[in-house]
Design a protein around this motif. Sequence first.
Motif, PDB file in Angstrom:
ATOM      1  N   VAL A 154       0.865  -1.184   0.000  1.00 28.65           N
ATOM      2  CA  VAL A 154       0.000   0.000   0.000  1.00 28.65           C
ATOM      3  C   VAL A 154       0.903   1.237   0.000  1.00 28.65           C
ATOM      4  CG1 VAL A 154      -1.902  -1.139   1.208  1.00 28.65           C
ATOM      5  CG2 VAL A 154      -0.127   0.035   2.529  1.00 28.65           C
ATOM      6  N   ALA A 155       0.291   2.408  -0.092  1.00 29.31           N
ATOM      7  CA  ALA A 155       1.044   3.661  -0.113  1.00 29.31           C
ATOM      8  C   ALA A 155       1.961   3.767   1.107  1.00 29.31           C
ATOM      9  CB  ALA A 155       0.087   4.841  -0.146  1.00 29.31           C
ATOM     10  N   GLY A 156       3.220   4.120   0.866  1.00 33.41           N
ATOM     11  CA  GLY A 156       4.176   4.301   1.954  1.00 33.41           C
ATOM     12  C   GLY A 156       4.939   3.063   2.355  1.00 33.41           C
ATOM     13  N   ASP A 157       4.604   1.900   1.776  1.00 32.90           N
ATOM     14  CA  ASP A 157       5.368   0.689   2.084  1.00 32.90           C
ATOM     15  C   ASP A 157       6.727   0.750   1.394  1.00 32.90           C
ATOM     16  OD1 ASP A 157       3.416  -0.364   3.642  1.00 32.90           O
ATOM     17  OD2 ASP A 157       2.675  -1.828   2.194  1.00 32.90           O
ATOM     18  N   PRO A 158       7.792   0.257   2.057  1.00 35.24           N
ATOM     19  CA  PRO A 158       9.120   0.280   1.427  1.00 35.24           C
ATOM     20  C   PRO A 158       9.254  -0.782   0.344  1.00 35.24           C
ATOM     21  CG  PRO A 158       9.240  -0.742   3.596  1.00 35.24           C
ATOM     22  CD  PRO A 158       7.838  -0.233   3.443  1.00 35.24           C
ATOM     23  N   GLN A 164      15.241   4.926   2.223  1.00 35.26           N
ATOM     24  CA  GLN A 164      14.151   4.007   1.880  1.00 35.26           C
ATOM     25  C   GLN A 164      13.431   4.464   0.610  1.00 35.26           C
ATOM     26  OE1 GLN A 164      13.603   1.163   3.779  1.00 35.26           O
ATOM     27  NE2 GLN A 164      15.487   1.844   4.773  1.00 35.26           N
ATOM     28  N   ILE A 165      13.127   3.509  -0.247  1.00 27.11           N
ATOM     29  CA  ILE A 165      12.349   3.779  -1.457  1.00 27.11           C
ATOM     30  C   ILE A 165      10.929   3.274  -1.207  1.00 27.11           C
ATOM     31  CG2 ILE A 165      12.152   3.418  -3.931  1.00 27.11           C
ATOM     32  CD1 ILE A 165      14.680   4.942  -3.013  1.00 27.11           C
ATOM     33  N   PHE A 166       9.961   4.188  -1.271  1.00 29.20           N
ATOM     34  CA  PHE A 166       8.590   3.867  -0.887  1.00 29.20           C
ATOM     35  C   PHE A 166       7.666   3.738  -2.091  1.00 29.20           C
ATOM     36  CE2 PHE A 166      10.297   6.506   2.622  1.00 29.20           C
ATOM     37  CZ  PHE A 166      10.198   5.595   3.664  1.00 29.20           C
ATOM     38  N   VAL A 167       6.589   2.948  -1.895  1.00 27.84           N
ATOM     39  CA  VAL A 167       5.460   3.032  -2.807  1.00 27.84           C
ATOM     40  C   VAL A 167       4.920   4.456  -2.713  1.00 27.84           C
ATOM     41  CG1 VAL A 167       3.156   2.146  -3.336  1.00 27.84           C
ATOM     42  CG2 VAL A 167       4.921   0.602  -2.450  1.00 27.84           C
ATOM     43  N   SER A 168       4.537   5.026  -3.833  1.00 29.98           N
ATOM     44  CA  SER A 168       4.095   6.410  -3.872  1.00 29.98           C
ATOM     45  C   SER A 168       3.076   6.707  -2.776  1.00 29.98           C
ATOM     46  CB  SER A 168       3.484   6.732  -5.242  1.00 29.98           C
ATOM     47  OG  SER A 168       2.963   8.036  -5.242  1.00 29.98           O
ATOM     48  N   PHE A 169       3.298   7.815  -2.052  1.00 30.95           N
ATOM     49  CA  PHE A 169       2.405   8.197  -0.961  1.00 30.95           C
ATOM     50  C   PHE A 169       0.997   8.521  -1.454  1.00 30.95           C
ATOM     51  CE2 PHE A 169       6.614   9.820   0.780  1.00 30.95           C
ATOM     52  CZ  PHE A 169       6.821   8.688   1.554  1.00 30.95           C
ATOM     53  N   SER A 170       0.870   8.820  -2.732  1.00 30.13           N
ATOM     54  CA  SER A 170      -0.447   9.153  -3.287  1.00 30.13           C
ATOM     55  C   SER A 170      -1.165   7.934  -3.856  1.00 30.13           C
ATOM     56  CB  SER A 170      -0.298  10.209  -4.387  1.00 30.13           C
ATOM     57  OG  SER A 170       0.561   9.748  -5.419  1.00 30.13           O
ATOM     58  N   PHE A 171      -0.560   6.752  -3.721  1.00 26.54           N
ATOM     59  CA  PHE A 171      -1.166   5.528  -4.264  1.00 26.54           C
ATOM     60  C   PHE A 171      -2.439   5.191  -3.477  1.00 26.54           C
ATOM     61  CE2 PHE A 171      -1.623   0.994  -5.033  1.00 26.54           C
ATOM     62  CZ  PHE A 171      -1.312   0.895  -6.383  1.00 26.54           C
ATOM     63  N   ILE A 172      -3.478   4.795  -4.170  1.00 28.00           N
ATOM     64  CA  ILE A 172      -4.768   4.489  -3.542  1.00 28.00           C
ATOM     65  C   ILE A 172      -5.019   2.987  -3.587  1.00 28.00           C
ATOM     66  CG2 ILE A 172      -7.260   4.867  -3.644  1.00 28.00           C
ATOM     67  CD1 ILE A 172      -6.686   7.569  -4.923  1.00 28.00           C
ATOM     68  N   THR A 175       8.861   4.019  -9.477  1.00 32.79           N
ATOM     69  CA  THR A 175      10.244   4.489  -9.560  1.00 32.79           C
ATOM     70  C   THR A 175      10.711   4.957  -8.187  1.00 32.79           C
ATOM     71  OG1 THR A 175       9.673   6.791 -10.050  1.00 32.79           O
ATOM     72  CG2 THR A 175       9.771   5.266 -11.925  1.00 32.79           C
ATOM     73  N   MET A 176      11.972   5.371  -8.113  1.00 33.08           N
ATOM     74  CA  MET A 176      12.495   5.931  -6.859  1.00 33.08           C
ATOM     75  C   MET A 176      11.978   7.337  -6.613  1.00 33.08           C
ATOM     76  SD  MET A 176      16.485   4.846  -6.842  1.00 33.08           S
ATOM     77  CE  MET A 176      17.075   3.291  -7.529  1.00 33.08           C
ATOM     78  N   LEU A 177      11.479   7.988  -7.644  1.00 30.44           N
ATOM     79  CA  LEU A 177      11.056   9.379  -7.565  1.00 30.44           C
ATOM     80  C   LEU A 177       9.552   9.476  -7.347  1.00 30.44           C
ATOM     81  CD1 LEU A 177      11.583  12.456  -8.109  1.00 30.44           C
ATOM     82  CD2 LEU A 177      11.146  11.960 -10.519  1.00 30.44           C
ATOM     83  N   GLN A 178       9.151  10.343  -6.441  1.00 24.82           N
ATOM     84  CA  GLN A 178       7.737  10.629  -6.274  1.00 24.82           C
ATOM     85  C   GLN A 178       7.543  12.090  -5.918  1.00 24.82           C
ATOM     86  OE1 GLN A 178       5.676   9.266  -2.663  1.00 24.82           O
ATOM     87  NE2 GLN A 178       7.524   8.060  -2.225  1.00 24.82           N
TER      88      GLN A 178
END
Length: 582
Positions: free
Chosen positions: A134-138, A150-158, A192-195
């Motif tokens: 989910v959003a914020g998971d590494p 840490q590289i996260f799943v995009s914080f805006s992911f729903i 990606t690594m970028l969000q």
Amino acid sequence: MSLMGKVVSAYGNMITASFERSVRQNEVAYIHTSDGGKLKSEVIRVRGDLCNVQVFEITQGIKVGDPVEFTGDLLVVELGPGLLQQIYDGLQNPLPELAKAAGLFLKRGVYLDPLDRSIKWNFTPVVKTGDWVVAGDPLGWVPEGKFQHQIFVSFSFIGRAKITKIAGNGQYTVTDTIAEAQDETGKRHELTMLQRWPIKIPLRMYEERLLPIEPLVTGCRIIDSFYPVAKGGTACVPGPFGSGKTVLHQLISRYADADIIIVAACGERAGEVVETLREFPHLEDPYTGRTLMERTVIICNTSSMPVAAREASIYTAITIGEYYRQMGLQVLLLADSTSRWAQALREMSGRLEEIPGEEAFPAYLQSRIAEFYERAGSVRLKNGKTGAVSVIGTVSPAGGNFEEPVTQGTLAVVGAFLGLTWARSNARRFPAIDPLISWSKYLDQMKEKLDEIDPEWVDIIKHSQKLIFNGNEVKKRMDVVGEEGTSLADFVIYLKTEFLDAVYLQQNAFDKVDAYNTIERQAYVFRKVHQVLQKDIVAKDKDDARNIFFRLAALFKNWNASPWQGKDFERFEAQINDFIKG
């Protein structure tokens, strides 16, 4: 998909534009000028089919009818590896790269990528194919300095998604696809690594907000001992011009017990900021022995830059801080000065023709100040780690008047007040934090942790604070009746207060030993100071009492300047012990 409109009117950096379809508050727009430039701006008010747009650049040459491009995107920052050691402006343009592209005199309408797309980072995955995220998971991590970024799943992911592909150990740029995922609707996503994250929306990817109870050690005795700041806490440093706010901030940035330092130079004079930029790369990190810049991000929006971007710079800094907090790190944000930020709000409000509040500041000033400081905090993350963003902001009240709206609005929401005064600054008592007006709510809140340093730490600090006020009362009487009209007992109380001030509350920022004191050394030294304060001083007369404290103060000052537990330190300590026992 972008939407086009037209300039209807221009007033300073405030543009009124027309549009045909929907435009939302705080979205980014670009003004297309006749010379082919694109000026970045933000929608700050929508009324019918017209909107007010705040331009982040000089608006010279804009005319009625110029096209306006509405992007539909909010004002965001780029988050990912490569933020550390960067120097950004308020809109996250990398200033060193901007100087290379545009020269020393920056041109308007030039915007660069905040994160370098060419650098390859050594990625190590922590998830595998088939995992649900989910959003914020590494997804994994890359080394950035001494940290595991840490590289996260995009914080805006729903919603949830299943990892269908994950990159192996290897080198990748921030824009390379490192994972592919399929959500519960069957839609595929490339990660990606970028969000990107909107700067005016707090990042709340945590499990629980915690009560700040861990002390933030700054190395400054008067702060750590008398008016402590908690990790995840907030503090206000108001003071008139020339009282040492910027110097105090720079000292805290060097020695504070924090993983990441973010310096937001908001509206400060360009000369001071240039001095900071020149010094930081050469400062040694007392915790690693390497350059302090390796764990620092600097946001510069000086008084010589367009005022509109000043309002954004504070939010840019706090958003980057929240991002590193999400990794379980301790972040310290130093904002200098929030008064210049408030002045930018006042200028915007005036151009919007809003009803002014006190001193022409907008009526919503206090709520904006509260919204900013409330983004600080200590949190427990979903993985069980804790992270914190601590905020120390300076305020520059006109004429040193602490009753003005920005200072009062800040005092209503912060946990510590470190008031600097001209009286102490002119008397060369540095840092010029006045113990008669300063306070900290964290002294009682952190009592359990502070008493671990010394079993009676909080009690003896409160006793000393009371002594300071008693000594001030004696001084006031002496100002009226003179020294000869004061009893010897009261005069000794006054001398004890002066002794405490001279040997403990004052600190030499240019002495390589005295500039920084560990909390253990502070507790050790202050225990000796307290024993002196508790001692009944036997003196023949006032001159004898004064000489006793002068000699004792000189002894303590030499002790403070001696390396911790060195030969000189032990020699001076032995002489102090002889006095206490004698």
